[in-house]
Design a protein around this motif. Structure first.
Motif, short mmCIF file in Angstrom:
data_model
loop_
_atom_site.label_atom_id
_atom_site.label_comp_id
_atom_site.label_asym_id
_atom_site.label_seq_id
_atom_site.Cartn_x
_atom_site.Cartn_y
_atom_site.Cartn_z
N ASN A 175 0.91 -1.35 -0.11
CA ASN A 175 0.00 0.03 -0.05
C ASN A 175 0.78 1.34 0.09
N ASN A 212 1.08 5.52 -0.20
CA ASN A 212 0.43 6.68 -0.30
C ASN A 212 1.47 7.79 0.01
N THR A 271 -1.65 3.68 -4.35
CA THR A 271 -1.86 2.51 -5.06
C THR A 271 -1.94 1.42 -4.08
N ASN A 272 -2.67 0.30 -4.19
CA ASN A 272 -2.51 -0.83 -3.64
C ASN A 272 -2.21 -2.17 -4.68
N SER A 273 -1.32 -2.98 -4.12
CA SER A 273 -0.89 -4.06 -5.12
C SER A 273 -0.89 -5.24 -4.19
#
Length: 133
Positions: A89, A91, A105-107
């Motif tokens: 995550n 930010n 983003t989240n991956s």
């Protein structure tokens, strides 16, 4: 399987040239070193340590070590499974977002792997038999 089967080598007796000559019984080299000090506490400690010899415990631990090595070699005969999981995550904060250069983003990712060595030439089976022996 390729290659000869494992066989334990035969033990041979040491040549006579390797043995030491017996010293005279009245020699100082035949004296037990702890008796030289003539200390009853030391003599008692030496007697206790000779009585409770730890050679048996050492032998038992070596047998357990050999069993562990055999188990490791047996495990090599089966397939190998590996996996990894990852989550991330990001930010970059309000300042970066205000400048429109970054966005949160989240991956997520997961990876699995299975491999199995085919023992065509008998390498693993020979290692297993040697560990058992």
């Amino acid at each position: 399987m390729v290659g000869p089967k494992y066989s334990r080598p035969t033990a041979t007796k040491a040549p006579a040239s390797y043995t030491q000559e017996q010293t005279k019984s009245d020699s100082i080299t035949r004296l037990k070193w702890w008796e030289f000090f003539q200390d009853s506490a030391l003599n008692q400690l030496i007697r206790i340590s000779l009585k409770e010899n730890k050679d048996l415990l050492t032998a038992i631990s070596r047998v357990e070590e050999s069993k562990a090595i055999l188990g490791y070699n047996k495990a090599n005969l089966g397939p190998f499974l590996d996996y990894s999981v990852r989550a991330r995550n990001t930010n970059f904060g309000a300042t970066a977002e205000g400048a429109t250069v970054a966005f949160p983003t989240n991956s997520y990712s997961g990876l699995g792997n299975i491999s199995w060595e085919i023992d065509i030439w008998g390498k693993l089976r020979h290692a297993n038999r040697a560990a058992y022996a």
